[in-house]
Design an enzyme around this catalytic site. Sequence first.
Site, PDB file in Angstrom:
ATOM      1  N   HIS B 279      -0.422   2.557  -1.558  1.00  0.00           N
ATOM      2  CA  HIS B 279      -1.171   1.327  -1.309  1.00  0.00           C
ATOM      3  C   HIS B 279      -0.256   0.197  -0.851  1.00  0.00           C
ATOM      4  CE1 HIS B 279      -0.214  -0.741  -5.162  1.00  0.00           C
ATOM      5  NE2 HIS B 279      -0.311   0.439  -5.717  1.00  0.00           N
ATOM      6  N   ASP B 291       6.031  -0.369  -6.613  1.00  0.00           N
ATOM      7  CA  ASP B 291       4.561  -0.337  -6.686  1.00  0.00           C
ATOM      8  C   ASP B 291       3.979  -1.217  -5.592  1.00  0.00           C
ATOM      9  OD1 ASP B 291       1.954  -0.026  -7.542  1.00  0.00           O
ATOM     10  OD2 ASP B 291       2.170  -1.301  -9.305  1.00  0.00           O
ATOM     11  N   GLU B 325      -5.514  -1.725  -3.836  1.00  0.00           N
ATOM     12  CA  GLU B 325      -5.537  -0.854  -5.016  1.00  0.00           C
ATOM     13  C   GLU B 325      -5.485  -1.678  -6.300  1.00  0.00           C
ATOM     14  OE1 GLU B 325      -3.892   1.712  -8.286  1.00  0.00           O
ATOM     15  OE2 GLU B 325      -3.040  -0.116  -7.455  1.00  0.00           O
ATOM     16  N   ASP B 353       2.076   6.871  -5.986  1.00  0.00           N
ATOM     17  CA  ASP B 353       1.921   5.537  -6.571  1.00  0.00           C
ATOM     18  C   ASP B 353       2.491   5.498  -7.988  1.00  0.00           C
ATOM     19  OD1 ASP B 353       1.216   2.907  -6.980  1.00  0.00           O
ATOM     20  OD2 ASP B 353      -0.885   3.332  -7.417  1.00  0.00           O
TER      21      ASP B 353
END
Lengths: 456, 456
Positions: B279, B291, B325, B353
């Site tokens: 994402h 992340d 996300e 992820d």
Amino acid sequence: MKYIVALIAFFCSISANAQQKDEEVIQKIYSETLTHSKTYDWLRYLSKHIGARLSGSPEAAAAVEFTRQLMDTLALDRVYLQEVMVPHWVRGEKEYAAIINAKSIGTKQVNVCALGNAVGTGPAGLTAGIVEIKNFEELAKLGKKAISGKIVFFNRALSSTHFDTFEAYSGAVNQRSSGASEAAKYGAVGVVVRSMTTSLDDVPHTGALRYAADLPKLPAVAISTNDADLLSSLIKGQTDLQFHFRTHCQILPDVRSYNVVGEIKGSQHPEEIIVVGGHLDSWDLGEGAHDDGAGCVQAIEVLRVMKSLGIKPKRTIRAVMFMNEENGLRGGTKYAELAAKEGNKHIVAIESDRGGFTPREFSADTTPEKLAKMAAWIPLLKPYGISDIGAGEGGADIGPLKPLGTALMEFVPDPQRYFDVHHTAEDTFEKVNKRELELGAGAMTALVYLLAEYGL
Amino acid sequence: MKYIVALIAFFCSISANAQQKDEEVIQKIYSETLTHSKTYDWLRYLSKHIGARLSGSPEAAAAVEFTRQLMDTLALDRVYLQEVMVPHWVRGEKEYAAIINAKSIGTKQVNVCALGNAVGTGPAGLTAGIVEIKNFEELAKLGKKAISGKIVFFNRALSSTHFDTFEAYSGAVNQRSSGASEAAKYGAVGVVVRSMTTSLDDVPHTGALRYAADLPKLPAVAISTNDADLLSSLIKGQTDLQFHFRTHCQILPDVRSYNVVGEIKGSQHPEEIIVVGGHLDSWDLGEGAHDDGAGCVQAIEVLRVMKSLGIKPKRTIRAVMFMNEENGLRGGTKYAELAAKEGNKHIVAIESDRGGFTPREFSADTTPEKLAKMAAWIPLLKPYGISDIGAGEGGADIGPLKPLGTALMEFVPDPQRYFDVHHTAEDTFEKVNKRELELGAGAMTALVYLLAEYGL
């Protein structure tokens, strides 16, 4: 037939019970170390308060005293020192090096550090033409005519394509360990070695060299990988390029030092010894956090967890802090010498000297039968990230135990970050992750528990 | 009989040849990514130049454009955007919070950050008595009498004893995601949640909360674990302790944004689609490096390596950068909606992820038959650190593909360091190791290659 079936069922139930008990004990071991471990604090002390602790240094003496006192608090059956004379190499004043090319770049300073055990250049330093070499075959081919009077630049990079960076290291490290004497055969006057890392950065990596007894001892430095690439690009097509370096290292008289040993006596087979250890000395750059403060505090944690959980191991467990792994292996040699004399049986020795990273495997240098016995334990360790116990190496310090028939084992954590910091000023406490360090201690404790329970 | 033996031998030799070919291709994939990958540079750009990129922010728009342009340089068959309206939550001015106890400590400032999607307190902030709670059952037991008018402090720590830190996270995260509405049921006025990490430090961890539609929306902050421990110790026995916090967050109107998709068309089964993705949005603290900048650049690298090695995949491969996300899943939902309409068959989707750490496994949410087919590939991946393809979760963004019968998979790297930085100002480029990131890209490329070759 009925009896046989009953007998088989009986033994299966014993075995199932044993497995369940082992699962429970191992779960307790991990819980204990992941919640109550002081390994991270111990390592902080060893790294930040004591710091770098090369053999013969005051800091090495402090590390001996710190780990002895630490183990004295754990109510072990015995904590003792093994005296050993160690070499005392000192780096002296910080090194200086430069590429000299009057025609184009002038003088360009580069990042180097002297190799361990190397002689110094003296205050005037060394200035000479420089020849780039990839391997010893190429050196031999060039021969005296091209090499005599020159500085040899060993620039074979570590291959980055191995998953296991230790393989990459093995494929390149002879340049550092033997390059100076190889170059001396052809009349070279000094050696520059590309740093032993897959990273591209400005940090030089030290490490031991060994001089051949019958050849001149050449001064030798490691150069950072970025500067190695720069030097290599400047050498191409420029026959008049010169290199200058000054190193101030020297070898002083041997110093009295010690291995530090903590022991829990076996309840059923005290004469069978299980060694778990790391090395207490480190290179003089950085703080020796991953190499090998991590291995030392993990070995001590094995004993602490046993005591804390009230586990009474059937076989004797010794945590050994070996002295002088980095530039002499005198501690490991002395330990094996005393082990041969004491009359007990060293069934297995496990070393943690690949950094305090997340556990992946154990490797073992032993018989296929013993390997198979241990491989059967993998299901017990897999929930904690240990996916294999395979044939491989033991560690340097425990190598001298091999003639005693000892199974030699190494804790194999994830190898990706080790050579980013190995033997450099970057090997600091901050590079160690608390959970990763503790999981390593858990893995070693779990394996030692199984070895103490079932022998080999 | 002779024929049958010959036939078996023939098929065995085909299978052996196929395996050897796969081994060679996978070796080339890793060599390519470990020597020529630009993933680390791409991630540097995404992290250091663009930085944090919460949905609806200018930086999220920059990230869309950056990855679109990047994939445009790879000579893919198609690069395109999927329009999607995303929520636009903004943090506003930095939060302030303090423990107030006139009798003893006076006012002690503590480290907090607003939870994502939360309403703000307004400039005057919120001051109230505080009640510590471990779980929702305890909250219900205390009930309105104890909770009404109070700030609820959810302080259930992540268990540090799991090897897999995601299990620990799952066991605690409902405090963050649902705590505000649970507390609202009993008349609380605000919520403080212990940060979702096993580390003890001063860094607060943000993350999404979801308000129940029919309950008052309470302001909510996460507090660092050190300050959570401090607060907990002060609460004990002191009924007059007050807590104050000010947050300035608000929800602005939805913003037009995009998923970014790059595609290589399958040479034999173009109608069978393999999705690999991460994402593109991140929380507004830090740089969204682990992340999930890592997952995005790894997904793009899958396509680059295919093109660079001249691999013509039999099935269509799409790298998808999902938008939103973190606080809405609008991108993943939109992708699945369009996938249902396009009439092709999405056979498998793989999300990365869980950070750019060293590969360990893949997990899959699919049928036992498909799982067994993939498990047969483990020996091909084991030399590169992938020890398992097991039953487990897919990722959040690909979840909406489940009704299409798509096998959902997740790349599972080592989980030890993820929650040190997750959703914090510490999730920066410097925390990502180049080799670990590249090995993840290699693992994903190797798996995608096998899926494209053999289908599911």
